[in-house]
Design an enzyme around this catalytic site. Structure first.
Site, PDB file in Angstrom:
ATOM      1  N   ASP A   1       0.855  -1.175   0.000  1.00  0.00           N
ATOM      2  CA  ASP A   1       0.000   0.000   0.000  1.00  0.00           C
ATOM      3  C   ASP A   1       0.900   1.236   0.000  1.00  0.00           C
ATOM      4  OD1 ASP A   1      -2.384   1.628   0.527  1.00  0.00           O
ATOM      5  OD2 ASP A   1      -1.595   1.790   2.568  1.00  0.00           O
TER       6      ASP A   1
ATOM      7  N   ASP B   1      -0.204   5.166   0.988  1.00  0.00           N
ATOM      8  CA  ASP B   1      -0.384   6.170   2.033  1.00  0.00           C
ATOM      9  C   ASP B   1      -0.502   5.526   3.411  1.00  0.00           C
ATOM     10  OD1 ASP B   1      -0.699   8.690   0.361  1.00  0.00           O
ATOM     11  OD2 ASP B   1      -2.209   7.381  -0.531  1.00  0.00           O
TER      12      ASP B   1
ATOM     13  N   SER C   1      -2.856  -0.142  -4.284  1.00  0.00           N
ATOM     14  CA  SER C   1      -3.378   1.100  -3.716  1.00  0.00           C
ATOM     15  C   SER C   1      -4.831   1.332  -4.111  1.00  0.00           C
ATOM     16  CB  SER C   1      -2.518   2.273  -4.219  1.00  0.00           C
ATOM     17  OG  SER C   1      -3.073   3.515  -3.860  1.00  0.00           O
ATOM     18  N   GLY C   2      -5.504   2.139  -3.322  1.00  0.00           N
ATOM     19  CA  GLY C   2      -6.836   2.588  -3.697  1.00  0.00           C
ATOM     20  C   GLY C   2      -6.802   3.764  -4.662  1.00  0.00           C
TER      21      GLY C   2
ATOM     22  N   LYS D   1      -8.139  -5.516  -2.764  1.00  0.00           N
ATOM     23  CA  LYS D   1      -6.727  -5.625  -3.099  1.00  0.00           C
ATOM     24  C   LYS D   1      -6.242  -7.076  -3.151  1.00  0.00           C
ATOM     25  CE  LYS D   1      -5.242  -1.118  -1.286  1.00  0.00           C
ATOM     26  NZ  LYS D   1      -4.256  -0.444  -0.403  1.00  0.00           N
TER      27      LYS D   1
ATOM     28  N   ASP E   1      -1.997  -0.752   5.983  1.00  0.00           N
ATOM     29  CA  ASP E   1      -2.262  -0.096   7.261  1.00  0.00           C
ATOM     30  C   ASP E   1      -3.732   0.142   7.545  1.00  0.00           C
ATOM     31  OD1 ASP E   1      -2.470   2.039   5.258  1.00  0.00           O
ATOM     32  OD2 ASP E   1      -2.523   3.405   6.973  1.00  0.00           O
TER      33      ASP E   1
ATOM     34  N   ASN F   1      -8.948  -1.043   3.810  1.00  0.00           N
ATOM     35  CA  ASN F   1      -8.936  -1.572   2.451  1.00  0.00           C
ATOM     36  C   ASN F   1      -7.719  -2.453   2.175  1.00  0.00           C
ATOM     37  OD1 ASN F   1      -7.220   0.674   2.514  1.00  0.00           O
ATOM     38  ND2 ASN F   1      -7.659   1.263   0.404  1.00  0.00           N
TER      39      ASN F   1
END
Length: 272
Positions: free
Chosen positions: A10, A12, A45-46, A196, A219, A222
């Site tokens: 991931d 952020d 990532s989103g 994911k 973290d 998601n």
């Protein structure tokens, strides 16, 4: 322990520190070592693909992306997989949220193939953050008029009320969408049964790699499915408790102290 053949992370709150930076020199050296060890590296990532390209421009060897929470997979600039939200479903979600004062977001966006569409009356919690995360913004009067390939509906709510909205959406649109918290008071609403874990598995299989041979960092909510699904699920020390609870390992240091890079070194050294 199963040999690690792929690492996914991931961005952020995980790979990036709170100033949205990472150690370019150290990471570039790790990428060389990963390549020599035949370990693939991917971003999960989103965020939309354009934003991810911008983040990793300083380390151009990164060319594998599971974007939009698994809804779009791009490897070496080639789209391997996509799972958009049907346009009529995306519009129905927008309509439901806009017509219910208890669910109405402060900011509202559709992440599409040709732009991120933002409602003209949106009031983002952090305008600077919106401009950072969405560098392809297109302002529209009504999101229900958008006609594009939609990978994600994204909204922002005050902190604390997010899980309630997630539960409402997943109940009301069961089998049509999957709503998941994505941090900072934000919710991503994506195609059903998509997350994911699905995206990372798709990419791994394209490389002949089993999920049990994947290490993944995350973290937030998601990331939970991905962390639970792979062979070595690694939660950030600064991550949400729900993510730490399903992880095989918690990073000794947080995202502000190279938590991901430290564990990559340990993987390369055969210590985890």
């Amino acid at each position: 322990m199963t040999q690690i053949k792929m690492i996914a992370t991931d961005v952020d709150g995980t790979f990036l520190n709170d100033q949205r930076q990472y150690n370019h020199q150290r990471f570039a050296a790790q990428l060389d070592r990963l390549k020599a060890a035949n370990i693939r590296f991917a971003v999960a990532s989103g965020n939309h693909i354009g934003h991810l390209h911008k983040i990793f421009a300083a380390t151009p060897a990164v060319q594998s992306f599971v974007a939009e929470n698994g809804g779009l997979i791009v490897d070496q600039h080639q789209t391997l997989f996509e799972a958009p939200v049907p346009t009529d479903v995306a519009h129905a979600v927008v309509d439901a949220l806009m017509s219910d004062d208890s669910l109405r977001p402060q900011a509202f966006r559709l992440s599409g193939a040709h732009g991120t569409y933002v409602s003209r009356d949106s009031k983002p919690l952090d305008l600077d953050a919106q401009n950072y995360f969405f560098n392809n913004l297109v302002t529209v009067d009504d999101l229900r008029d958008v006609n594009d390939t939609i990978y994600k509906v994204n909204g922002e709510w005050p902190h604390g009320s997010v899980q309630h909205v997630v539960d409402q959406l997943n109940t009301r649109f069961a089998g049509q969408v999957h709503a998941t918290p994505s941090g900072f008071g934000s919710i991503d609403i994506i195609a059903p049964h998509m997350n994911k874990a699905v995206g990372v598995t798709q990419l791994a299989k394209s490389w002949g790699i089993d999920p049990s041979e994947v290490a993944a960092f995350g973290d937030n909510g998601n990331d939970k499915e991905m962390i639970a699904h792979v062979g070595l699920g690694i939660a950030m020390r600064n991550g949400a408790e729900a993510v730490r609870n399903v992880a095989d390992l918690v990073t000794p240091t947080d995202n502000n102290h190279d938590g991901v890079l430290d564990v990559i070194d340990a993987i390369l050294a055969g210590e985890v």
